[in-house]
Each structure stands twice: as structure tokens, then as C-alpha cells.
Design a protein around this motif. Structure first.
Motif, mmCIF file in Angstrom:
data_model
loop_
_atom_site.group_PDB
_atom_site.id
_atom_site.type_symbol
_atom_site.label_atom_id
_atom_site.label_comp_id
_atom_site.label_asym_id
_atom_site.label_seq_id
_atom_site.Cartn_x
_atom_site.Cartn_y
_atom_site.Cartn_z
ATOM 1 N N HIS A 1 6.004 -0.699 0.904
ATOM 2 C CA HIS A 1 5.672 0.673 1.290
ATOM 3 C C HIS A 1 6.588 1.627 0.549
ATOM 4 O O HIS A 1 7.616 1.230 -0.014
ATOM 5 C CB HIS A 1 5.836 0.872 2.804
ATOM 6 N N ARG A 2 6.225 2.913 0.555
ATOM 7 C CA ARG A 2 7.114 3.922 -0.009
ATOM 8 C C ARG A 2 8.362 4.016 0.846
ATOM 9 O O ARG A 2 8.291 3.977 2.080
ATOM 10 C CB ARG A 2 6.397 5.274 -0.058
ATOM 11 N N THR A 3 9.513 4.128 0.192
ATOM 12 C CA THR A 3 10.778 4.148 0.909
ATOM 13 C C THR A 3 11.530 5.454 0.645
ATOM 14 O O THR A 3 11.058 6.323 -0.084
ATOM 15 C CB THR A 3 11.657 2.957 0.488
ATOM 16 N N THR A 4 12.711 5.580 1.247
ATOM 17 C CA THR A 4 13.563 6.754 1.043
ATOM 18 C C THR A 4 13.825 6.943 -0.446
ATOM 19 O O THR A 4 14.124 5.981 -1.155
ATOM 20 C CB THR A 4 14.893 6.582 1.780
ATOM 21 N N PRO A 5 13.714 8.174 -0.964
ATOM 22 C CA PRO A 5 13.881 8.377 -2.407
ATOM 23 C C PRO A 5 15.214 7.846 -2.937
ATOM 24 O O PRO A 5 16.270 8.050 -2.341
ATOM 25 C CB PRO A 5 13.785 9.894 -2.559
ATOM 26 N N PHE A 6 15.131 7.167 -4.078
ATOM 27 C CA PHE A 6 16.315 6.736 -4.815
ATOM 28 C C PHE A 6 16.966 7.945 -5.465
ATOM 29 O O PHE A 6 18.189 8.074 -5.522
ATOM 30 C CB PHE A 6 15.889 5.690 -5.858
ATOM 31 N N TRP A 7 16.135 8.834 -5.994
ATOM 32 C CA TRP A 7 16.564 10.158 -6.447
ATOM 33 C C TRP A 7 15.387 11.124 -6.318
ATOM 34 O O TRP A 7 14.237 10.697 -6.171
ATOM 35 C CB TRP A 7 17.131 10.153 -7.860
ATOM 36 N N SER A 8 15.674 12.421 -6.373
ATOM 37 C CA SER A 8 14.637 13.431 -6.194
ATOM 38 C C SER A 8 15.004 14.688 -6.959
ATOM 39 O O SER A 8 16.187 15.055 -7.046
ATOM 40 C CB SER A 8 14.463 13.763 -4.703
ATOM 41 N N TYR A 9 13.997 15.348 -7.519
ATOM 42 C CA TYR A 9 14.211 16.620 -8.211
ATOM 43 C C TYR A 9 13.138 17.600 -7.743
ATOM 44 O O TYR A 9 11.949 17.297 -7.795
ATOM 45 C CB TYR A 9 14.134 16.440 -9.730
ATOM 46 N N ARG A 10 13.563 18.777 -7.263
ATOM 47 C CA ARG A 10 12.642 19.806 -6.761
ATOM 48 C C ARG A 10 12.859 21.109 -7.513
ATOM 49 O O ARG A 10 13.977 21.425 -7.913
ATOM 50 C CB ARG A 10 12.887 20.079 -5.269
ATOM 51 N N ARG A 11 11.745 21.873 -7.665
ATOM 52 C CA ARG A 11 11.824 23.235 -8.188
ATOM 53 C C ARG A 11 11.009 24.155 -7.294
ATOM 54 O O ARG A 11 10.061 23.731 -6.642
ATOM 55 C CB ARG A 11 11.285 23.316 -9.620
ATOM 56 N N TRP A 12 11.406 25.422 -7.293
ATOM 57 C CA TRP A 12 10.718 26.462 -6.528
ATOM 58 C C TRP A 12 10.758 27.749 -7.333
ATOM 59 O O TRP A 12 11.802 28.055 -7.920
ATOM 60 C CB TRP A 12 11.407 26.669 -5.169
ATOM 61 N N PRO A 13 9.693 28.544 -7.396
ATOM 62 C CA PRO A 13 8.373 28.362 -6.773
ATOM 63 C C PRO A 13 7.363 27.680 -7.693
ATOM 64 O O PRO A 13 6.189 27.590 -7.351
ATOM 65 C CB PRO A 13 7.953 29.800 -6.488
ATOM 66 N N ALA A 14 7.779 27.238 -8.873
ATOM 67 C CA ALA A 14 6.853 26.591 -9.798
ATOM 68 C C ALA A 14 6.274 25.313 -9.192
ATOM 69 O O ALA A 14 6.897 24.681 -8.331
ATOM 70 C CB ALA A 14 7.568 26.266 -11.104
ATOM 71 N N ARG B 1 0.846 -1.191 0.000
ATOM 72 C CA ARG B 1 0.000 0.000 0.000
ATOM 73 C C ARG B 1 0.879 1.237 0.000
ATOM 74 O O ARG B 1 1.963 1.259 0.612
ATOM 75 C CB ARG B 1 -0.934 -0.006 1.209
ATOM 76 N N LEU B 2 0.404 2.281 -0.665
ATOM 77 C CA LEU B 2 1.190 3.498 -0.842
ATOM 78 C C LEU B 2 0.319 4.727 -0.580
ATOM 79 O O LEU B 2 -0.881 4.707 -0.854
ATOM 80 C CB LEU B 2 1.741 3.576 -2.269
ATOM 81 N N PRO B 3 0.920 5.823 -0.084
ATOM 82 C CA PRO B 3 0.146 7.049 0.133
ATOM 83 C C PRO B 3 -0.062 7.858 -1.144
ATOM 84 O O PRO B 3 -0.943 8.712 -1.202
ATOM 85 C CB PRO B 3 0.995 7.829 1.143
ATOM 86 N N VAL B 4 0.777 7.617 -2.150
ATOM 87 C CA VAL B 4 0.689 8.352 -3.417
ATOM 88 C C VAL B 4 0.758 7.376 -4.580
ATOM 89 O O VAL B 4 1.199 6.241 -4.435
ATOM 90 C CB VAL B 4 1.807 9.416 -3.533
ATOM 91 N N ALA B 5 0.320 7.845 -5.750
ATOM 92 C CA ALA B 5 0.213 6.982 -6.923
ATOM 93 C C ALA B 5 1.581 6.778 -7.575
ATOM 94 O O ALA B 5 2.293 7.748 -7.828
ATOM 95 C CB ALA B 5 -0.754 7.594 -7.928
#
Length: 417
Positions: A88-101, A57-61
Motif C-alpha cells: 500500500h502507499r505509505t508515509t512519504p519518504f520525501w515530499s516537495y510542495r509548491r503554492w499556488p502553482a 493496490r494503490l490510490p494513485v499511479a
């Protein structure tokens, strides 16, 4: 000894200047446009082969990428975890963030993950590492409804983001915004063409399996369906179904992923009528009467339908029956993928059939732990042999907030078929 007034005034003014400078520096660091790319530190995982059944089960799709990763969306983030068959969802393997978009859509093709942002920016990531492969300026999206907390609409059906694959294997990314269509080489982000029209005059419904863009031209009325060459943006064919209303709703069916690589369409009026089915090829669409109605899906040139507790497969062109199943009771088609049709029964059992023969490949309850099956399905997705389903409260309505809409903190079930 007291300082002279003029010296005290200088010191106060200097302190004020330093305070303002510090506030500006902090404000710039917090509010200035920025991106943070946290790349993978571990090796690219192997593709597992889990047995059929509910995995977790996961909190997000999740968007399944290359059979190895699960990619998710957030308000200002796209990220991946692994293993793909983790509970379950685990620690990100990788991640990309932008701000403020804000993130408005995510699409994956092979090992390329493309994100579309509220300022129009397109960012492609290498799924194997999370590193940015390319960036491009794209069309600013129109009004996109706020996604629910699972972000299922963002990753399973991204608005205005499609891939067309040509006969020679070239992949073209198509991004749409109000009055704009842009085509990009998916490999390097180079823009190939642009169509710029008045706002509300042009749109896109998806792409075809033969590599065309399914466009809509609304100026002037009546609405006309256009099939554009994905590499050049040039219109190949303009078409309206015989007897069609002035305004059209075009629903792609039989798609490879999302609304990309589709083999058919259902064309209806704006009044929620069931519409008529059509097969797509290199020329004008061909009538497919077996696709008429909203309870049918397409596998190749075979229409799969459910009615009165009977599952049938028919020739989309002629309506000739190929097989039927009467032993499943009332079912809903969740998804159709090559070699698999996924059905959910009234008791929330997931049944996977071979669409060519109707033979059962697997069957199991969509349940895990003590969650139970007292829910109804929301959005659903299938890819690389995995199926994900949102669980929604039995009496939830579309206007309910997330707390009232979802029955639990982890409402998405992931299963292997």
C-alpha cells in the motif's frame, strides 16, 4: 471616568489598523507563493527483487524510480514512498510542495526527478534525498486536461516534458509550451537553447533513441516533422512522409520511457486513421510496414502485434515473421520494455513474454484480495521490472466522473514481473 471622544476615536482607529495589519499578515502567509521541501530522514533503500505476481493496490499511479522508490503526483505536490514493493502507499519518504502553482508533469531519469508546474517553473529533485538539485524558469504549459485522481497522465505521460540522451551519455531535458521549446542540461538545469515561435506553430512529439528531438513545425502548412539536435536545438532534418496529409499526428513507439528515447513513430492524419510506421535512426526515417496499425508496438526493430487472438513478432522493415503465439486468446499489449512484452488477457491475466523468442517469462491473474477481475484496463505503465495498471469499470465512459469511472478507492494494481 469616561475618556474624551477624541481619545476614543484614536483607540478605535488604532484597533482597526492593527486588525487590518493582522489580516494582511495572515493572508500573506496563507496566499503568498511558497515551497516546502521535506527531505528524507532515512537511508536510501536497497532495490528489492520480489517474485513475479501482484504486489499491492494503490490510490494513485506510481512512477518507479531507480528500482527503489515509487514517486507520485498531487495537485500541488510530488512525493515518494518506499519500499517499492510495498502493498500500500505509505508515509512519504520525501515530499516537495509548491503554492499556488499546480503540478502538470513529472519525469524521472536515473535518480533525478523533474517536476513541471503551471507557472512554467521546472524543479529537479534528487530522488535519494528529496532535496532540490536545481530550479529553472521554463515554458508555461498550454491547456493540460485535468488529470483523474490517480494522476496517471501526470507521471506516466507528462505533456511537453521529455529527455534526450546523446551518444556520449549526456542527458538533455526538453520542455515545451505554446510556441516555445527549451532545452536544459539535466545535470544542472542550465538552459542550452530556446526556440520561440508564434503560438500553435511548433510542438514536440518526443525524443529519439539517438538523441534527437522529434518536433512539429506547423507554420506554414503543411505540417513538417523536424529532428533537432538536443544539445544545440538546431534542426538536423526536416521530413514529411510521402503522400502524407496536410495535418499530421505523430505517435512515438518503442520508447525507453514515456515518449523519450523512441526508436520509431507512427504517422497518421487527424481523422483517427491507423497511420504508417517508420523506424528512426541517424538519417531520415525508414518505412516499417509491420508497424502500420494501432495494435502494434516496437521492440528494437521488431514489431509486436496482436490480431484475432494471435500474437506475432515481425521484422519492422520487411514484415518477415519471427515467432507467433496462438494459445493466449484475445490479448492487449500493455507495454514493451527491453527483454519484456506485457500482455493482458481477456480474463485479466498478466502474461510477460520474451520479445526475442516469444517464450513465457511469467503469468498470473491481476487480482489481489477479494477485488476480483471484473474490470477493464485503463492507463498502464512498466518500468524496472514492475507493471502498474488502472482498473476501470467495465461500462465506464471517458466523460464519467472518477466515482463512476473507477470501481474502487485503490484502483491501481502494482505487480512484479
Amino acid at each position: 471616568m469616561r475618556w474624551p471622544k477624541w481619545r476614543r476615536r484614536i483607540m478605535v482607529a488604532l484597533a482597526a489598523v492593527l486588525a487590518v495589519a493582522a489580516a494582511v499578515t495572515v493572508g500573506h502567509r496563507v496566499l503568498a507563493p511558497a515551497e516546502v521541501d521535506t527531505v528524507a530522514r532515512g537511508a536510501y533503500p536497497a532495490a528489492p527483487a520480489p517474485p513475479a505476481g501482484v504486489i499491492g493496490r494503490l490510490p494513485v499511479a506510481p512512477l518507479i524510480v531507480d528500482g527503489r522508490l515509487r514517486v507520485y503526483a498531487g495537485t500541488r505536490q510530488v512525493y515518494a514512498d518506499q519500499p517499492v514493493d510495498g502493498g500500500h502507499r505509505t508515509t512519504p519518504f520525501w515530499s516537495y510542495r509548491r503554492w499556488p502553482a499546480e503540478l502538470v508533469g513529472v519525469l524521472a531519469d536515473g535518480t533525478i526527478v523533474v517536476s513541471h508546474w503551471s507557472d512554467g517553473r521546472l524543479v529537479a529533485l534528487d530522488a535519494r534525498t528529496g532535496r532540490v538539485s536545481w530550479r529553472a524558469d521554463g515554458p508555461v504549459p498550454g491547456l493540460v486536461p485535468k488529470p483523474r485522481r490517480t494522476y496517471a497522465s501526470t507521471v506516466w505521460n507528462p505533456a511537453g516534458l521529455h529527455v534526450a540522451r546523446t551518444a556520449d551519455g549526456r542527458a538533455v531535458l526538453v520542455a515545451a509550451g505554446p510556441g516555445l521549446l527549451d532545452g536544459y542540461d539535466l545535470a544542472d538545469g542550465r538552459r542550452l537553447w530556446r526556440v520561440d515561435r508564434e503560438r500553435g506553430c511548433i510542438g514536440v512529439a518526443g525524443t529519439t533513441a539517438s538523441g534527437d528531438l522529434i518536433g512539429l513545425d506547423a507554420c506554414p502548412k503543411p505540417v513538417t516533422i523536424e529532428f533537432r539536435d538536443a544539445v544545440t536545438g538546431a534542426v538536423r532534418t526536416r521530413w514529411r512522409p510521402p503522400g502524407a496529409p496536410k495535418d499530421l499526428v505523430v505517435i512515438p513507439v518503442g520508447c525507453r520511457e514515456g515518449r523519450s528515447g523512441c526508436r520509431g513513430v507512427r504517422v497518421a492524419g487527424p481523422d483517427d486513421s491507423p497511420g504508417r510506421g517508420w523506424l528512426l535512426g541517424s538519417g531520415k526515417p525508414v518505412a516499417a510496414p509491420a508497424l502500420d496499425g494501432t495494435d502494434t508496438e516496437l521492440d528494437g526493430e521488431q514489431a509486436l502485434g496482436t490480431s484475432a487472438g494471435v500474437v506475432t513478432a515481425r521484422s519492422a522493415r520487411t514484415g518477415a515473421e519471427r515467432w507467433r503465439r496462438t494459445d493466449l486468446g484475445p490479448v492487449r499489449i500493455l507495454a514493451v520494455r527491453p527483454g519484456r512484452v506485457y500482455l493482458l488477457t481477456e480474463r485479466n491475466d498478466l502474461v510477460t513474454l520474451d520479445p526475442a523468442t516469444g517464450a513465457e517469462r511469467s503469468r498470473f491473474p491481476m487480482d489481489i484480495g477479494r477485488d476480483g477481475t471484473g474490470w477493464r484496463p485503463g492507463r498502464a505503465y512498466a518500468g524496472d521490472g514492475y507493471v502498474a495498471v488502472e482498473r476501470v469499470r467495465q461500462r465506464a465512459g471517458p466523460d464519467d466522473d472518477d466515482q463512476a469511472y473507477f470501481p474502487m478507492a485503490e484502483p491501481v494494481l502494482l505487480a512484479a514481473s
